[in-house]
Design an enzyme around this catalytic site. Structure first.
Site, PDB file in Angstrom:
ATOM      1  N   ALA A 291       0.927  -1.254  -0.092  1.00 28.68           N
ATOM      2  CA  ALA A 291       0.030   0.029   0.006  1.00 28.68           C
ATOM      3  C   ALA A 291       0.855   1.190   0.225  1.00 28.68           C
ATOM      4  O   ALA A 291       1.977   1.270   0.614  1.00 28.68           O
ATOM      5  CB  ALA A 291      -1.093  -0.137   1.169  1.00 28.68           C
TER       6      ALA A 291
ATOM      7  N   GLU B 247       3.783  -5.922   7.587  1.00 25.44           N
ATOM      8  CA  GLU B 247       2.585  -5.062   7.891  1.00 25.44           C
ATOM      9  C   GLU B 247       2.558  -5.000   9.568  1.00 25.44           C
ATOM     10  O   GLU B 247       2.332  -3.697  10.064  1.00 25.44           O
ATOM     11  CB  GLU B 247       1.090  -5.628   7.630  1.00 25.44           C
TER      12      GLU B 247
END
Length: 257
Positions: free
Chosen positions: A64, A132
């Site tokens: 992302a 993450e």
């Protein structure tokens, strides 16, 4: 266009992540475009295999776009969520076999895109990871579930809990890559592999993919039922008649589907 391109060569489609200046980081606009491109490829009966590749020398995709996300409110992040899920789901749910051509960094969402493919061709520069948890997040593009199914619980936990990176050799050992190729050749090798797949019966290949995908985690009896359905789909199709005729006539099949 919005960081994703769709190319076709015969029966092979290539979906190209094209935002190299940002290491192909997934922005909201890019995610929307990717979902649309996947829907277009999925609906095209002439497409028999799909390659997911990326422009630039350094990265397949680094996940992302955290610069974009840093400026977002909680409400905006929540609004972005279904857009991202549609992008990852678009790749995962393609009915044709999907081959990821990975070079450089495949981190976070980039690793999840690779995991969403059926086969992963990685060159010697490939680096995989699900980092993450190091930025206060959980893999959200299918990473926990796809890693679990592909790697098994222990290796998936290692990858997710530590956030560490795997080079291509360790990725092969883990089962996170299927084929290692020389640096700079992942796209070429993936397209060649897609071309081989595209020569086979599209009805049989799609049915086999459904059986493979749906069979993970079910009982053997349930899996064999899925296989039976796949067999029937192919066996009672015009492709089966053409395939057997071509074999007996010693020629290449001309698939009617």
């Amino acid at each position: 266009m919005d960081g994703v391109n769709l190319r076709r060569d015969g029966h092979v489609a290539e979906i190209v992540l094209d935002r190299p200046e940002a290491l192909n980081a997934l922005s909201t606009a890019m995610a929307r475009r990717l979902a649309a491109v996947c829907a277009e490829a999925a609906a095209d009966a002439a497409v028999r295999a799909v390659v997911l590749s990326a422009e630039g020398e350094k990265a397949f995709c680094v996940g992302a776009d955290l610069k974009e996300r840093n400026a977002m409110s909680d409400d905006e992040i929540m609004a972005q969520r279904p857009v991202f899920r549609a992008a990852f789901g678009g790749v995962l749910n393609l009915p044709q076999p999907v081959i990821a051509a990975v070079h450089g960094f495949a981190l976070g969402g980039g690793c999840e895109f690779a995991l969403s493919a059926d086969l992963i061709v990685a060159d010697e520069t490939a680096v995989f990871g699900l980092p993450e948890v190091s930025v206060g997040l959980v893999p959200g593009g299918g990473g926990t579930q796809l890693a679990l199914r592909r790697l098994g619980p222990g290796k998936a936990a290692d990858l997710v809990f530590t956030g560490r990176r795997l080079g291509v050799e360790e990725a092969l050992e883990y089962g996170l890559a299927d084929r290692k190729v020389p640096a700079g050749t992942a796209r070429e090798e993936a397209l060649a592999l897609a071309g081989v797949i595209a020569q086979n019966s599209p009805v049989a290949v799609r049915a086999a993919k459904r059986a493979l995908r749906l069979g993970g985690g079910v009982s053997l009896d349930a899996g064999l039922h899925l296989e039976e359905n796949a067999w029937r789909t192919a066996a009672f199709s015009p492709d089966r008649r053409e395939g057997i005729a071509a074999f007996n006539e010693k020629r290449k099949p001309r698939w009617p589907s």
